[in-house]
Scaffold this active site. Sequence first.
Site, mmCIF file in Angstrom:
data_model
loop_
_atom_site.group_PDB
_atom_site.id
_atom_site.type_symbol
_atom_site.label_atom_id
_atom_site.label_comp_id
_atom_site.label_asym_id
_atom_site.label_seq_id
_atom_site.Cartn_x
_atom_site.Cartn_y
_atom_site.Cartn_z
ATOM 1 N N SER A 102 0.884 -1.380 0.016
ATOM 2 C CA SER A 102 0.103 0.114 0.052
ATOM 3 C C SER A 102 0.962 1.229 0.210
ATOM 4 O O SER A 102 1.940 1.194 0.629
ATOM 5 C CB SER A 102 -0.825 -0.018 1.318
ATOM 6 N N ALA A 160 -0.427 -4.949 7.728
ATOM 7 C CA ALA A 160 0.507 -3.616 7.988
ATOM 8 C C ALA A 160 -0.784 -2.558 8.208
ATOM 9 O O ALA A 160 -0.866 -1.935 7.165
ATOM 10 C CB ALA A 160 1.624 -3.254 7.437
ATOM 11 N N TYR A 167 -6.904 6.449 2.178
ATOM 12 C CA TYR A 167 -5.938 5.369 2.981
ATOM 13 C C TYR A 167 -6.425 4.984 4.328
ATOM 14 O O TYR A 167 -6.432 3.961 4.696
ATOM 15 C CB TYR A 167 -4.635 6.389 3.093
ATOM 16 N N HIS A 206 12.073 6.708 0.762
ATOM 17 C CA HIS A 206 12.128 7.427 -0.660
ATOM 18 C C HIS A 206 11.959 9.085 -0.268
ATOM 19 O O HIS A 206 11.437 9.472 0.459
ATOM 20 C CB HIS A 206 10.690 7.252 -1.633
ATOM 21 N N ARG A 254 6.851 12.526 3.278
ATOM 22 C CA ARG A 254 6.636 12.269 4.649
ATOM 23 C C ARG A 254 7.615 13.337 5.246
ATOM 24 O O ARG A 254 8.812 13.702 4.865
ATOM 25 C CB ARG A 254 7.201 10.701 4.978
#
EC number: 4.1.1.35
Length: 406
Positions: A159, A198, A229, A265, A270
């Site tokens: 995901s 997860a 999400y 990444h 983030r």
Amino acid sequence: MMLVNWLISVINRRIMKLLVALALIAYIASVWGTYTNMRSIQEHGETKIEQRIDEAVAPLREKIRDLELSFTQRYPPVKFLSEKDRKRILITGGAGFVGSHLTDKLMMDGHEVTVVDNFFTGRKRNVEHWIGHENFELINHDVVEPLYIEVDQIYHLASPASPPNYMYNPIKTLKTNTIGTLNMLGLAKRVGARLLLASTSEVYGDPEVHPQNEDYWGHVNPIGPRACYDEGKRVAETMCYAYMKQEGVEVRVARIFNTFGSRMHMNDGRVVSNFILQALQGEPLTVYGSGSQTRAFQYVSDLVNGLVSLMNSNVSSPVNLGNPEEHTILEFAQLIKSLVGSRSYIQFLPEAQDDPQRRRPDIRKAKMLLGWEPVLFFVVLTVGSAGGRAEQNYPVLQQRAGTSSQ
Ligand SMILES: NC(=O)c1ccc[n+]([C@@H]2O[C@H](COP(=O)([O-])OP(=O)(O)OC[C@H]3O[C@@H](n4cnc5c(N)ncnc54)[C@H](O)[C@@H]3O)[C@@H](O)[C@H]2O)c1
């Protein structure tokens, strides 16, 4: 006279016969001699040719051996597990940030690992150090399509995880978390495998309970930009328990809180990778809102140990995995700025919609039932003051005293 003539003719015939026989023997001997002579010359010649070929080829053979040696992949050390203890493990999303670290742990523990990934946000290079190893397999596959393989355990991580990635194609994010999870649960049911989902702290939404424990049902906007999400993961959890109750599938649900570490990444948006990149490039560190919203970050090795402990436990209800050390986003921005030694300034931008204001896991359940807690924390080291040097604070990642990183 007649008698004499007869005698002479008889003697002549005998002599003739003898002479013919002698000539024949001489001829055969000479042919044999020539033949054996030629053979020995030929054999000698052949040996010489072979010798020459060997001499010419020897350096080439050497070169091939050198090339083979230089191409021989050297793998990280792998434990030996007996057939009884060695498991066939599937990791969906195994080429991503968390999945690749989990792959490393399970491979080094001696298991057979199959990584399934569609490389949406994951990268082959995250697992390339295992390619070719007899215990490892990498399959380019989208979990939205069914998968037919034989496994004992499934870590279902596939995901997108960062807001820009999961908002990029909300319908695909929903399909991955719903249809993808159904497919993996179907596989678990067919082969009798245990599945670990997860999940995420996002199932708590913008929480009204602090810190968040597993009994809290959450506060999620079902039609907001993060819903694809948040709600996708909530449905994925619901599916796990439906399969457990109706089909007897063994499930484990990890509610993962913010995690950081290598192989994140750089451009996935983030907060940790954003701040590091901005600080390195000398660009302003962008903080959405006042920066007083809190987060708690765990290091990826702690998370991986928690996931493996949960998978191998008998705890089927959801478990929080995170670091309870809570900081404001502004503190993180300052911490990263000072770690990088950057001169960037902090820029405040309008608050993001539905951004959770407080986030901190209650990890008492993980501690009590799994004996797990994060062991890596940020501490601030004060260095200097001796020899006239000014005192400086350096934040470093340190292992909590009295703990081991498993
Ligand atoms: N990293 C965190 O802070 C965090 C926090 C909470 C939950 N999680 C969860 O952990 C899991 C891993 O997160 P991550 O941080 O490693 O993210 P990531 O984006 O680095 O990894 C996700 C992986 O899944 C793959 N993937 C996505 N859609 C797929 C599909 N349809 N089929 C096959 N593969 C697909 C991606 O290519 C990628 O390799 C995710 O399920 C995420 O929701 C992560």
